[in-house]
Design a protein around this motif. Structure first.
Motif, PDB file in Angstrom:
ATOM      1  N   GLN A 262       0.703  -1.151  -0.055  1.00  0.00           N
ATOM      2  CA  GLN A 262      -0.088  -0.268  -0.361  1.00  0.00           C
ATOM      3  C   GLN A 262       0.893   1.736  -0.453  1.00  0.00           C
ATOM      4  OE1 GLN A 262      -2.760   0.134   2.741  1.00  0.00           O
ATOM      5  NE2 GLN A 262      -3.558   2.097   2.831  1.00  0.00           N
ATOM      6  N   PRO A 263       1.445   1.513  -0.625  1.00  0.00           N
ATOM      7  CA  PRO A 263       2.507   3.054  -0.924  1.00  0.00           C
ATOM      8  C   PRO A 263       1.455   3.960  -0.805  1.00  0.00           C
ATOM      9  CG  PRO A 263       1.491   2.035  -3.385  1.00  0.00           C
ATOM     10  CD  PRO A 263       0.621   1.209  -2.617  1.00  0.00           C
ATOM     11  N   PRO A 264       2.850   4.827  -0.363  1.00  0.00           N
ATOM     12  CA  PRO A 264       1.669   6.409   0.503  1.00  0.00           C
ATOM     13  C   PRO A 264       0.776   7.624  -0.850  1.00  0.00           C
ATOM     14  CG  PRO A 264       3.980   6.419   0.386  1.00  0.00           C
ATOM     15  CD  PRO A 264       4.057   4.669  -0.237  1.00  0.00           C
ATOM     16  N   PHE A 265      -0.150   7.435   0.104  1.00  0.00           N
ATOM     17  CA  PHE A 265      -0.548   8.577  -0.813  1.00  0.00           C
ATOM     18  C   PHE A 265      -0.435  10.002  -0.823  1.00  0.00           C
ATOM     19  CE2 PHE A 265      -3.883  12.557  -1.443  1.00  0.00           C
ATOM     20  CZ  PHE A 265      -4.230  11.848  -2.349  1.00  0.00           C
ATOM     21  N   LYS A 266       0.104  10.178  -1.997  1.00  0.00           N
ATOM     22  CA  LYS A 266       0.635  11.093  -2.690  1.00  0.00           C
ATOM     23  C   LYS A 266      -0.556  12.572  -3.549  1.00  0.00           C
ATOM     24  CE  LYS A 266       4.448  12.851  -5.381  1.00  0.00           C
ATOM     25  NZ  LYS A 266       5.611  12.881  -6.939  1.00  0.00           N
ATOM     26  N   ILE A 267      -0.405  13.613  -3.052  1.00  0.00           N
ATOM     27  CA  ILE A 267      -1.601  14.505  -3.631  1.00  0.00           C
ATOM     28  C   ILE A 267      -1.167  15.221  -5.085  1.00  0.00           C
ATOM     29  CG2 ILE A 267      -2.477  16.908  -2.925  1.00  0.00           C
ATOM     30  CD1 ILE A 267      -1.299  16.524   0.018  1.00  0.00           C
ATOM     31  N   PRO A 268      -2.100  14.904  -5.664  1.00  0.00           N
ATOM     32  CA  PRO A 268      -1.611  15.580  -7.227  1.00  0.00           C
ATOM     33  C   PRO A 268      -1.146  17.011  -7.522  1.00  0.00           C
ATOM     34  CG  PRO A 268      -3.546  14.809  -6.807  1.00  0.00           C
ATOM     35  CD  PRO A 268      -3.582  14.950  -5.535  1.00  0.00           C
ATOM     36  N   LEU A 269      -0.247  17.349  -8.018  1.00  0.00           N
ATOM     37  CA  LEU A 269       0.487  18.301  -8.303  1.00  0.00           C
ATOM     38  C   LEU A 269       0.168  19.400  -8.253  1.00  0.00           C
ATOM     39  CD1 LEU A 269       3.575  19.280  -8.400  1.00  0.00           C
ATOM     40  CD2 LEU A 269       3.057  19.123 -10.790  1.00  0.00           C
ATOM     41  N   HIS A 270      -1.432  19.775  -9.136  1.00  0.00           N
ATOM     42  CA  HIS A 270      -1.883  21.027  -9.210  1.00  0.00           C
ATOM     43  C   HIS A 270      -3.085  20.814  -8.097  1.00  0.00           C
ATOM     44  CE1 HIS A 270      -4.570  17.488  -9.792  1.00  0.00           C
ATOM     45  NE2 HIS A 270      -5.550  18.880  -9.743  1.00  0.00           N
ATOM     46  N   ILE A 271      -2.912  20.676  -6.813  1.00  0.00           N
ATOM     47  CA  ILE A 271      -4.059  20.682  -6.139  1.00  0.00           C
ATOM     48  C   ILE A 271      -2.950  21.600  -4.925  1.00  0.00           C
ATOM     49  CG2 ILE A 271      -5.020  19.494  -3.637  1.00  0.00           C
ATOM     50  CD1 ILE A 271      -6.284  17.937  -5.670  1.00  0.00           C
ATOM     51  N   GLU A 272      -1.191  20.028  -4.796  1.00  0.00           N
ATOM     52  CA  GLU A 272      -0.244  20.882  -3.894  1.00  0.00           C
ATOM     53  C   GLU A 272       0.281  22.176  -4.305  1.00  0.00           C
ATOM     54  OE1 GLU A 272       4.349  19.464  -2.900  1.00  0.00           O
ATOM     55  OE2 GLU A 272       2.456  18.179  -4.450  1.00  0.00           O
ATOM     56  N   GLU A 273      -0.162  22.448  -5.241  1.00  0.00           N
ATOM     57  CA  GLU A 273       0.461  24.283  -5.855  1.00  0.00           C
ATOM     58  C   GLU A 273      -0.779  24.936  -5.172  1.00  0.00           C
ATOM     59  OE1 GLU A 273       0.610  23.697 -10.235  1.00  0.00           O
ATOM     60  OE2 GLU A 273       2.868  23.438  -9.942  1.00  0.00           O
ATOM     61  N   TYR A 274      -2.117  24.551  -5.641  1.00  0.00           N
ATOM     62  CA  TYR A 274      -2.843  26.069  -4.900  1.00  0.00           C
ATOM     63  C   TYR A 274      -2.846  25.969  -3.147  1.00  0.00           C
ATOM     64  CZ  TYR A 274      -7.477  27.355  -3.788  1.00  0.00           C
ATOM     65  OH  TYR A 274      -8.630  27.866  -2.396  1.00  0.00           O
ATOM     66  N   LEU A 275      -2.625  25.160  -3.302  1.00  0.00           N
ATOM     67  CA  LEU A 275      -2.534  24.871  -1.291  1.00  0.00           C
ATOM     68  C   LEU A 275      -1.186  25.455  -0.741  1.00  0.00           C
ATOM     69  CD1 LEU A 275      -2.760  21.036   0.324  1.00  0.00           C
ATOM     70  CD2 LEU A 275      -4.645  23.032  -0.243  1.00  0.00           C
ATOM     71  N   LYS A 276      -0.290  25.815  -1.658  1.00  0.00           N
ATOM     72  CA  LYS A 276       1.198  26.340  -0.888  1.00  0.00           C
ATOM     73  C   LYS A 276       0.355  27.819  -1.376  1.00  0.00           C
ATOM     74  CE  LYS A 276       4.475  23.184  -2.618  1.00  0.00           C
ATOM     75  NZ  LYS A 276       5.699  23.020  -3.072  1.00  0.00           N
ATOM     76  N   ASP A 277      -0.570  28.026  -2.802  1.00  0.00           N
ATOM     77  CA  ASP A 277      -1.034  29.393  -2.910  1.00  0.00           C
ATOM     78  C   ASP A 277      -2.471  29.273  -3.576  1.00  0.00           C
ATOM     79  OD1 ASP A 277      -0.717  31.824  -3.579  1.00  0.00           O
ATOM     80  OD2 ASP A 277       0.392  32.018  -5.519  1.00  0.00           O
ATOM     81  N   PRO A 278      -3.207  29.627  -1.871  1.00  0.00           N
ATOM     82  CA  PRO A 278      -4.721  29.907  -2.453  1.00  0.00           C
ATOM     83  C   PRO A 278      -4.928  31.141  -3.643  1.00  0.00           C
ATOM     84  CG  PRO A 278      -4.021  29.668  -0.097  1.00  0.00           C
ATOM     85  CD  PRO A 278      -2.834  30.359  -0.865  1.00  0.00           C
ATOM     86  N   GLU A 279      -4.663  31.635  -3.914  1.00  0.00           N
ATOM     87  CA  GLU A 279      -5.189  32.780  -4.193  1.00  0.00           C
ATOM     88  C   GLU A 279      -4.558  31.974  -6.655  1.00  0.00           C
ATOM     89  OE1 GLU A 279      -2.889  36.292  -4.062  1.00  0.00           O
ATOM     90  OE2 GLU A 279      -3.734  36.262  -1.569  1.00  0.00           O
ATOM     91  N   MET A 280      -4.220  31.399  -6.623  1.00  0.00           N
ATOM     92  CA  MET A 280      -3.955  31.338  -8.064  1.00  0.00           C
ATOM     93  C   MET A 280      -5.767  30.402  -8.232  1.00  0.00           C
ATOM     94  SD  MET A 280      -0.140  28.598  -7.749  1.00  0.00           S
ATOM     95  CE  MET A 280      -1.157  28.245  -9.431  1.00  0.00           C
ATOM     96  N   PRO A 281      -5.747  30.496  -9.610  1.00  0.00           N
ATOM     97  CA  PRO A 281      -6.632  30.499 -10.318  1.00  0.00           C
ATOM     98  C   PRO A 281      -7.128  28.766 -10.051  1.00  0.00           C
ATOM     99  CG  PRO A 281      -5.333  31.401 -11.709  1.00  0.00           C
ATOM    100  CD  PRO A 281      -4.976  31.461 -10.808  1.00  0.00           C
ATOM    101  N   VAL A 282      -6.796  28.021  -9.815  1.00  0.00           N
ATOM    102  CA  VAL A 282      -6.493  25.866 -10.287  1.00  0.00           C
ATOM    103  C   VAL A 282      -8.036  25.643  -9.257  1.00  0.00           C
ATOM    104  CG1 VAL A 282      -5.310  23.961  -9.109  1.00  0.00           C
ATOM    105  CG2 VAL A 282      -4.161  25.951  -9.248  1.00  0.00           C
ATOM    106  N   LEU A 283      -8.699  26.413  -8.478  1.00  0.00           N
ATOM    107  CA  LEU A 283      -9.490  26.480  -8.061  1.00  0.00           C
ATOM    108  C   LEU A 283     -10.693  26.223  -8.635  1.00  0.00           C
ATOM    109  CD1 LEU A 283     -11.554  23.899  -5.610  1.00  0.00           C
ATOM    110  CD2 LEU A 283     -11.440  26.439  -3.851  1.00  0.00           C
ATOM    111  N   GLU A 284     -11.214  27.602  -9.395  1.00  0.00           N
ATOM    112  CA  GLU A 284     -11.844  28.046 -10.635  1.00  0.00           C
ATOM    113  C   GLU A 284     -11.707  26.297 -11.719  1.00  0.00           C
ATOM    114  OE1 GLU A 284     -11.888  31.839 -11.619  1.00  0.00           O
ATOM    115  OE2 GLU A 284     -12.537  32.070  -9.093  1.00  0.00           O
ATOM    116  N   GLU A 285     -10.484  26.484 -12.606  1.00  0.00           N
ATOM    117  CA  GLU A 285     -10.631  25.212 -13.022  1.00  0.00           C
ATOM    118  C   GLU A 285     -10.917  24.664 -12.638  1.00  0.00           C
ATOM    119  OE1 GLU A 285      -6.557  24.593 -16.463  1.00  0.00           O
ATOM    120  OE2 GLU A 285      -6.294  26.329 -14.852  1.00  0.00           O
ATOM    121  N   LEU A 286     -10.620  23.783 -11.798  1.00  0.00           N
ATOM    122  CA  LEU A 286     -10.712  22.315 -11.069  1.00  0.00           C
ATOM    123  C   LEU A 286     -12.159  22.834 -11.382  1.00  0.00           C
ATOM    124  CD1 LEU A 286      -9.773  19.811 -10.780  1.00  0.00           C
ATOM    125  CD2 LEU A 286      -9.017  20.782  -7.789  1.00  0.00           C
ATOM    126  N   GLN A 287     -13.022  23.115 -10.638  1.00  0.00           N
ATOM    127  CA  GLN A 287     -14.617  23.186 -10.798  1.00  0.00           C
ATOM    128  C   GLN A 287     -15.098  23.033 -11.903  1.00  0.00           C
ATOM    129  OE1 GLN A 287     -15.699  26.986  -8.561  1.00  0.00           O
ATOM    130  NE2 GLN A 287     -18.114  25.218  -7.915  1.00  0.00           N
TER     131      GLN A 287
END
Length: 328
Positions: A262-287
């Motif tokens: 059971q390899p460790p869970f890894k957060i997808p790269l685009h979510i990891e970038e959003y968590l580092k900078d919440p102001e990025m428009p990644v959430l809207e695009e993902l939505q």
């Protein structure tokens, strides 16, 4: 007188001269040598050494006589080239006492006859051991079934046997039966045996022992049941030990096994970038992407700001009834 004296002197001289050599007798072949009788299970052979000559092929003739008749008769060995004669013949009875003779011949030249000692087949033949057919094994006995090499009413048999791990020999009684039982033996033990035959006459003709055979006695029913119980217990103990070993192994190497399976869970790269900078428009695009691809999915993003905790929940629903309610 002088003439008379000279004549007498001449006669004396003639008489004193050596006699002229007599005319040479015809050449004679040397007689066969090493004439020997071989007899095994009433198969009778007469053999001799070949007579050597410079030219030509030497022939041999064999004859026999009996004590009842002082005469010589031919058998199926007249003018033969072989240096042996099989005189096993129905007209020569096994209880007769016979004498054989052989001579060599080359054209008209012959050798002297060479006679054998008297031969009495019943007494002089070698009685071979019988042939083992099969062996029946029980927990405490072995039953030997064998077949004789010759058909004689007076044949008897004896078995010598011993435990393979010891040298103590035992012998059965002489018997006419072709099935002999070796009794009072140990179970699951290897026994070796030899068989001997004899022709029971006034003077017994006893043959040699056979080669050594070895056979193992069978196991009793109680022993077989014990073996089954032992095998079952051993198998059960083995399974239990293996289960314990596997359990201890898993306990000791739990983390390693968990890592590999059971390899460790890894957060997808685009979510990891959003968590580092919440102001990025990644959430809207993902939505927007989630709404197009899978209207029934739900996405929750949790972000921790410095000194405070913010919770952002975005639910995207594509149900037709939800869309109608928004329009109203």
């Amino acid at each position: 007188m002088p003439r008379l004296g000279a004549a007498l002197l001449l006669c004396l001289l003639v008489l004193s001269l050596p006699e002229p050599p007599a005319a040479e007798s015809p050449l004679q072949l040397p007689a066969p040598q090493n004439v020997t009788i071989y007899s095994y299970d009433y198969q009778n052979l007469l053999r001799w050494a070949p007579v050597k000559v410079d030219n030509g092929s030497v022939l041999y003739t064999v004859q026999y006589s009996t004590m009842a008749c002082d005469c010589w008769e031919e058998i199926n060995c007249t003018n033969i080239t072989k240096t042996e004669c099989n005189f096993t013949h129905p007209k020569i009875k096994s209880f007769w006492t016979i004498t054989l003779r052989v001579r060599a011949e080359l054209g008209q030249v012959k050798s002297d006859w060479v006679e054998t000692n008297k031969f009495f087949a019943d007494q002089n033949t070698t009685i071979g051991p019988p042939v083992i057919v099969n062996v029946d094994s029980t927990p405490d006995s072995l039953f030997l079934n064998f077949s004789p090499n010759v058909k004689e009413d007076n044949l008897q048999y004896l078995v010598r046997y011993w435990e393979k791990s010891t040298n103590e020999r035992h012998e059965t009684e002489w018997t006419k039966n072709t099935r002999i039982g070796l009794l009072n033996l140990k179970q699951l033990t290897v026994y070796c045996f030899q068989i001997q035959a004899k022709l029971h006459l006034l003077n017994d003709n006893i043959g040699p022992f056979s080669k050594t055979y070895c056979h193992k006695t069978a196991a009793s029913d109680a022993t077989r049941a014990g073996f089954v119980v032992i095998i079952f217990v051993a198998a059960t103990v083995t399974v239990v030990i293996l289960a314990i070993v596997c359990f201890l192994f898993i306990q000791k190497f739990h983390q390693v096994i968990k890592y590999w399976f059971q390899p460790p869970f890894k957060i997808p790269l685009h979510i990891e970038e959003y968590l580092k900078d919440p102001e990025m428009p990644v959430l809207e695009e993902l939505q927007n992407n989630c709404a197009e691809e899978d209207p029934g999915d739900s996405l929750s993003v949790v972000s921790y700001a410095e000194g405070s905790q913010a919770l952002l929940n975005t639910n995207v629903q594509s149900d037709s009834r939800s869309i109608e309610s928004e329009k109203t």
